[in-house]
Design a protein around this motif. Structure first.
Motif, mmCIF file in Angstrom:
data_model
loop_
_atom_site.group_PDB
_atom_site.id
_atom_site.type_symbol
_atom_site.label_atom_id
_atom_site.label_comp_id
_atom_site.label_asym_id
_atom_site.label_seq_id
_atom_site.Cartn_x
_atom_site.Cartn_y
_atom_site.Cartn_z
ATOM 1 N N UNK A 22 8.213 -4.274 1.777
ATOM 2 C CA UNK A 22 6.835 -4.560 2.258
ATOM 3 C C UNK A 22 6.482 -3.772 3.290
ATOM 4 N N UNK A 50 1.562 3.364 3.291
ATOM 5 C CA UNK A 50 0.709 4.133 3.999
ATOM 6 C C UNK A 50 -0.253 3.668 5.138
ATOM 7 N N UNK A 51 -0.223 2.223 5.265
ATOM 8 C CA UNK A 51 -1.062 1.424 6.185
ATOM 9 C C UNK A 51 -0.298 1.122 7.518
ATOM 10 N N UNK A 52 -0.966 0.519 8.300
ATOM 11 C CA UNK A 52 -0.329 0.105 9.489
ATOM 12 C C UNK A 52 0.534 -1.145 9.353
ATOM 13 N N UNK A 53 0.163 -1.834 8.292
ATOM 14 C CA UNK A 53 0.994 -3.132 8.082
ATOM 15 C C UNK A 53 0.676 -3.599 6.500
ATOM 16 N N UNK A 54 1.488 -4.665 6.155
ATOM 17 C CA UNK A 54 1.269 -5.094 4.718
ATOM 18 C C UNK A 54 0.635 -6.485 4.552
ATOM 19 N N UNK A 55 0.168 -6.574 3.516
ATOM 20 C CA UNK A 55 -0.634 -7.790 3.259
ATOM 21 C C UNK A 55 0.214 -8.860 2.423
ATOM 22 N N UNK A 56 0.458 -10.106 2.682
ATOM 23 C CA UNK A 56 1.000 -10.927 1.734
ATOM 24 C C UNK A 56 -0.191 -12.040 1.353
ATOM 25 N N UNK A 57 -0.601 -11.750 0.117
ATOM 26 C CA UNK A 57 -1.921 -12.515 -0.285
ATOM 27 C C UNK A 57 -1.362 -14.319 -0.087
ATOM 28 N N UNK A 103 11.499 -12.250 3.959
ATOM 29 C CA UNK A 103 10.661 -13.329 3.653
ATOM 30 C C UNK A 103 11.053 -13.898 2.242
ATOM 31 N N UNK A 152 9.279 0.731 9.643
ATOM 32 C CA UNK A 152 9.376 1.764 10.805
ATOM 33 C C UNK A 152 10.487 2.394 10.962
ATOM 34 N N UNK A 199 10.765 -6.492 5.423
ATOM 35 C CA UNK A 199 10.216 -5.279 6.275
ATOM 36 C C UNK A 199 11.656 -4.750 6.958
ATOM 37 N N UNK A 200 11.631 -3.368 7.208
ATOM 38 C CA UNK A 200 12.546 -2.606 7.662
ATOM 39 C C UNK A 200 12.668 -1.902 8.700
ATOM 40 N N UNK A 253 0.840 -1.263 0.123
ATOM 41 C CA UNK A 253 -0.011 0.088 0.253
ATOM 42 C C UNK A 253 0.719 1.292 0.047
#
Lengths: 334, 334
Positions: free
Chosen positions: A120, A28-35, A138, A123, A87-88, A25
């Motif tokens: 992905x 811009x969101x609080x977390x990321x989605x891995x389908x 990942x 912070x 994630x970093x 996203x």
């Protein structure tokens, strides 16, 4: 306020790194989605670098970024996983300017290209202390199949990729302790310390060949000890077979005592693995195809208890078969 | 060497936390495996706490551990995800003893129970500087459906869970700046600062109700601003409707100027979300079922450009409808 506001920093320097990931996203969101993926499991790992401990304050930001990414990619390779995303988290000190962050991001961009991965999420916080950088990487494996440490079997041969000891000798170079060495060799060793080459092309191919695997990050002897203990086998390591770079050979010809450091120092980021002898041909073919040297450096025996030499653990022998007594068996963080 | 050797530390204190996860391999491998799931996507987030910045050096280790976990669980809740597992990295200073690590692990164990999650893996390093703790948390959503920030629509109502401002006031208590307050209220506010309650029961239920969602970690007004900007809507916030704890009400009755801090301070870890008016009944039912207060605090309008009040962003009004001018609109890390 040297690095400007947090959200601007992320939008400008990091969001472009997440472009290939719809589930990020644009950060811009609080977390990321891995389908969901019904075919492939996800392999997850995390590593931290502390300024002054794992890299030096004046190391170029690009290299710090790439090293942080690569030590994690090396863990994925050790499990047989194809790298996919990360994630970093950056704890930045106040003195760090935006130019540093820009160079750090450009290092990530270069390695994203090289290894086919994307960011992905992450912070960013501030710290009064040394910068501390954590990265969770990942990768993908077929189903839940992954290489492990505790699955070596008696009779297996022990292999290692690339060359061993360059990272530990490169740190000596950085510390000004190998000043007698020609500049070319010093440069080579230092670059091996600063920018490891994770064996991402080899790892996934070992899923069908190796019985156990790990990456050599704490020192060859100590890491083989992890395989030996977790698998309850005795590993016999022939030190004369351990692959060395020309630069490392030159160092050892001058100071043979540094062999202990080569065998037990950290930061190699090569893969060490075990495989049954009948895979020797396939492993040689894999080495040719990937152009990554892979050599046999020892074998695993049953843990036969009685004599100390045959207990689960590693025995290192010199070229004449005599046991080598190494002062330190591996590098730990405390 | 205060905390003993790294591998012993992991085996003793952290491996038990990974027992429920076969893919964690008792923390003995380079990485962990999350098996394939064809039904559910994975939501991933990462957060970092720095000693002296995000918690105080004398905070109990159990609470630090639980806060680290909970700020991440709050991010998962904001995306509508059910928490599942996490990776942890600890940069420990040399003065930290094993008893501290044991207490830290016991805090994790308590919250694993409470939130139904388990450890997947981690990394432990040493640091000369302030301790720096990073945690990457993973949760599950149906397919790749997740709540986002940029999907609020004009006409939506704006809701928030729990009470707002306790975290920011709790930090004042910690700093000794609300010493006139009775002990009971001071204790309440301080505990809200030190141990947030992530809304994990509410978040996943909002997938079918909310249009946009986030967790309030940087301050209510600033975080609603993120929804407004990402969704290109104007949000009108009625400050008189913002839910306050009895302790916060007592503080404000004494010093009404602290309202700005309540509305813009950080560390609430409540959910703020938007939903169309026709969901009002279902949201009230959800609040009753989960026993989590959920109240309407404003509404979203179309971004009508011309007048500043109607541009994408947040307008805060007092109980008589007059715009409140707040000195600070949110908390950033730089």
């Amino acid at each position: 306020m040297a690095v400007g506001d947090e959200f601007g920093l992320i939008a400008k320097h990091f969001a472009p790194l997440a472009q290939a990931m719809p589930g990020a996203f644009a950060l811009t969101n609080d977390a990321a989605v891995i389908p969901p993926d019904e075919q492939r499991g996800l392999v997850a790992t995390i590593d931290t670098l502390v300024e002054g401990v794992h890299y030096l304050p004046d190391d170029p930001a690009e290299l710090v970024a790439r090293k942080l990414l690569r030590v994690n990619l090396s863990d994925l390779a050790a499990m047989g996983a194809e790298p996919e995303s990360y994630l970093l988290t950056l704890a930045l000190d106040k003195a760090r300017d935006e130019a540093w962050v820009a160079r750090f991001a450009s290092g990530l961009a270069a390695d994203q290209q090289e290894f086919g991965i994307a960011m992905l999420g992450g912070d960013t916080v501030s710290t009064p202390g040394p910068m501390t950088l954590s990265l969770a990487a990942f990768g993908r494996v077929p189903n839940a199949r992954a290489l492990q440490r505790g699955t070596a079997r008696p009779g297996d041969l022990v292999y290692v990729t690339g060359t061993i000891g360059d990272g530990a000798l490169g740190l000596l170079v950085r510390q000004g302790r190998l000043s007698g060495l020609p500049e070319r060799e010093r440069g080579f060793l230092e670059s091996r310390y600063r920018l490891p080459v994770p064996r991402t092309a080899v790892g996934p191919r070992l899923l069908s060949l190796a019985t156990a695997c790990l990456d050599v990050s704490d020192g060859l002897v100590g890491d083989l000890g992890h395989i030996a203990e977790a698998s309850a086998v005795a590993i016999e390591l022939n030190s004369a077979e351990v692959p060395l770079s020309d630069a490392a050979k030159l160092v050892l010809s001058d100071d043979p005592d540094l062999l202990a450091l080569v065998l037990t120092g950290g930061d190699d980021y090569e893969l060490a693995f075990t495989a049954p002898p009948e895979q020797a041909e396939a492993i040689a073919a894999l080495s040719r195809e990937t152009e990554v040297p892979i050599v046999c450096i020892g074998r695993a025996r049953a843990d036969s208890g009685a004599e100390p030499e045959n207990r689960a653990g590693v025995v290192v022998r010199d070229r004449w078969g005599a046991p080598l007594d190494l002062p330190v068996k591996g590098w730990t963080h405390f």
